[in-house]
Design an enzyme around this catalytic site. Sequence first.
Site, PDB file in Angstrom:
ATOM      1  N   HIS A   1       0.802  -1.231   0.000  1.00 28.64           N
ATOM      2  CA  HIS A   1       0.000   0.000   0.000  1.00 28.64           C
ATOM      3  C   HIS A   1       0.833   1.279   0.000  1.00 28.64           C
ATOM      4  O   HIS A   1       0.529   2.242   0.716  1.00 28.64           O
ATOM      5  CB  HIS A   1      -0.954   0.008   1.199  1.00 28.64           C
ATOM      6  CG  HIS A   1      -2.014  -1.064   1.159  1.00 28.64           C
ATOM      7  ND1 HIS A   1      -2.465  -1.650  -0.001  1.00 28.64           N
ATOM      8  CD2 HIS A   1      -2.732  -1.667   2.163  1.00 28.64           C
ATOM      9  CE1 HIS A   1      -3.400  -2.544   0.281  1.00 28.64           C
ATOM     10  NE2 HIS A   1      -3.575  -2.581   1.581  1.00 28.64           N
TER      11      HIS A   1
ATOM     12  N   GLU B   1     -11.487  -4.136  -2.893  1.00 29.95           N
ATOM     13  CA  GLU B   1     -10.546  -3.166  -3.447  1.00 29.95           C
ATOM     14  C   GLU B   1     -10.337  -3.449  -4.934  1.00 29.95           C
ATOM     15  O   GLU B   1      -9.679  -4.416  -5.288  1.00 29.95           O
ATOM     16  CB  GLU B   1      -9.220  -3.265  -2.703  1.00 29.95           C
ATOM     17  CG  GLU B   1      -9.337  -3.194  -1.189  1.00 29.95           C
ATOM     18  CD  GLU B   1      -8.129  -3.819  -0.493  1.00 29.95           C
ATOM     19  OE1 GLU B   1      -6.985  -3.572  -0.899  1.00 29.95           O
ATOM     20  OE2 GLU B   1      -8.333  -4.576   0.473  1.00 29.95           O
TER      21      GLU B   1
ATOM     22  N   HIS C   1      -9.851   1.828   0.201  1.00 32.25           N
ATOM     23  CA  HIS C   1      -9.721   0.757   1.195  1.00 32.25           C
ATOM     24  C   HIS C   1     -10.799   0.845   2.287  1.00 32.25           C
ATOM     25  O   HIS C   1     -10.534   0.584   3.459  1.00 32.25           O
ATOM     26  CB  HIS C   1      -8.313   0.826   1.797  1.00 32.25           C
ATOM     27  CG  HIS C   1      -7.790  -0.460   2.317  1.00 32.25           C
ATOM     28  ND1 HIS C   1      -8.251  -1.043   3.482  1.00 32.25           N
ATOM     29  CD2 HIS C   1      -6.850  -1.301   1.844  1.00 32.25           C
ATOM     30  CE1 HIS C   1      -7.599  -2.171   3.693  1.00 32.25           C
ATOM     31  NE2 HIS C   1      -6.735  -2.358   2.715  1.00 32.25           N
TER      32      HIS C   1
HETATM   33  C1  GLA Z   1      -5.107  -5.246   2.451  1.00 31.64           C
HETATM   34  C2  GLA Z   1      -4.303  -6.452   2.412  1.00 31.64           C
HETATM   35  C3  GLA Z   1      -4.378  -7.125   3.730  1.00 31.64           C
HETATM   36  C4  GLA Z   1      -4.072  -6.187   4.860  1.00 31.64           C
HETATM   37  C5  GLA Z   1      -4.958  -4.984   4.784  1.00 31.64           C
HETATM   38  C6  GLA Z   1      -4.627  -3.957   5.801  1.00 31.64           C
HETATM   39  O1  GLA Z   1      -6.269  -5.243   1.908  1.00 31.64           O
HETATM   40  O2  GLA Z   1      -4.661  -7.319   1.380  1.00 31.64           O
HETATM   41  O3  GLA Z   1      -3.496  -8.203   3.751  1.00 31.64           O
HETATM   42  O4  GLA Z   1      -2.728  -5.782   4.791  1.00 31.64           O
HETATM   43  O5  GLA Z   1      -4.860  -4.386   3.531  1.00 31.64           O
HETATM   44  O6  GLA Z   1      -4.637  -4.462   7.094  1.00 31.64           O
END
Ligand code: GLA
Length: 363
Positions: free
Chosen positions: A121, A328, A191
């Site tokens: 991210h 997402e 997200h």
């Molecule tokens: C995402 C990832 C997860 C986790 C979340 C945040 O969507 O796929 O593995 O890292 O973000 O906690």
Amino acid sequence: MKNSILTVIACAALAGCMSSDVKVSDFDSIREFTLKNDNGMVVKITNYGATITSIIVPDRDGNMADVALGYDSVEGYINAIDRPYFGAVVGRYGNRIAKGKFSIDGTEYELATNNGENHLHGGNMGFDKVVWDAEVVEDGVKLSYLAKDGEEGYPGNLKLSVTYTLTDDNEIVMHYEATTDKATVINVTNHTYFNLAGEGSDTINDHILQINASKTTPVDEGLIPTGEIADVTGTPFDFRTPKEIGKDVDADNQQIKYGPGYDHNWILDRKGDGMELAATLYEPKSGRVLEVITEEPAIQFYGGNFLDGRLIGKSGKAYKYRSGLCLETQHSPDSPNNPEWPTTILRPGQKYDTTTIYKFSTK
Ligand code: GLA
């Protein structure tokens, strides 16, 4: 620090409908925008992390609830001990890049490794942790950010914006646009964690999910794609017909064990490259429905496996294990190291332009 709120009343895209019940707050340059449509749906957005902080929608009897997990103030997002990216735009590369490394045209780039040995991210100061410029537009807000050449290791000055609008069809439209002055990679997504029974409700395992995808990108224990493309038939990953999330979430399956639970990327069964329905989420008690419509080729369904009850949400309730889920829309994780997959490279002169819609209804 002053603290107030800027409110934009969103209305149908009709001439003369633009209105401006505006309360402004400044938290230096951090603001919160409130969009409201003709049905009483309310969406709140802050320019800290381009974050959706609240989505208030009716159930089948007209009772309103906030279905987005988050904190009760912008300070909550800034000071959070553990940052689960609630509601934010994640990037420059949303999702994971193996060992934080990739090459473009023979030049290797090295990114922050903030998720074990991998990049997640956007790194330590991803787009979820920066203050975006904000401009009120018709029925919404346009947030812009200049990510500098070298920021978190990425090449190129990236000029990025996301425009959030709220329609009278209860849609949150998220339109992302970007340009760069050097070849780079980009994969931004929202997200938001949803619980359609209302944030703070115990679980999302009772939600019914449909994903229009017959393939996934299996992962290793670090949640990095192995490069293989797997068919969902006969596996816990088959959501082509609506299925209760809890049904197979603890199945005896290696991929589920890696999650643990659902934290995977589905390659959408697309007809073309326009806006298509990717996923539908339904919560039977409230009757609330969320449809995710996108131009993106894939979707990460993350079932809240890292929520553990330590974070206290906006209404004072602890966010328990699997009490929120994310859908997402994006390119598959680690695409920069899988050159045969749809590209995430953006070059000077090209425009990154992609839209995703969260559409709410009831049944
Ligand atoms: C995402 C990832 C997860 C986790 C979340 C945040 O969507 O796929 O593995 O890292 O973000 O906690």
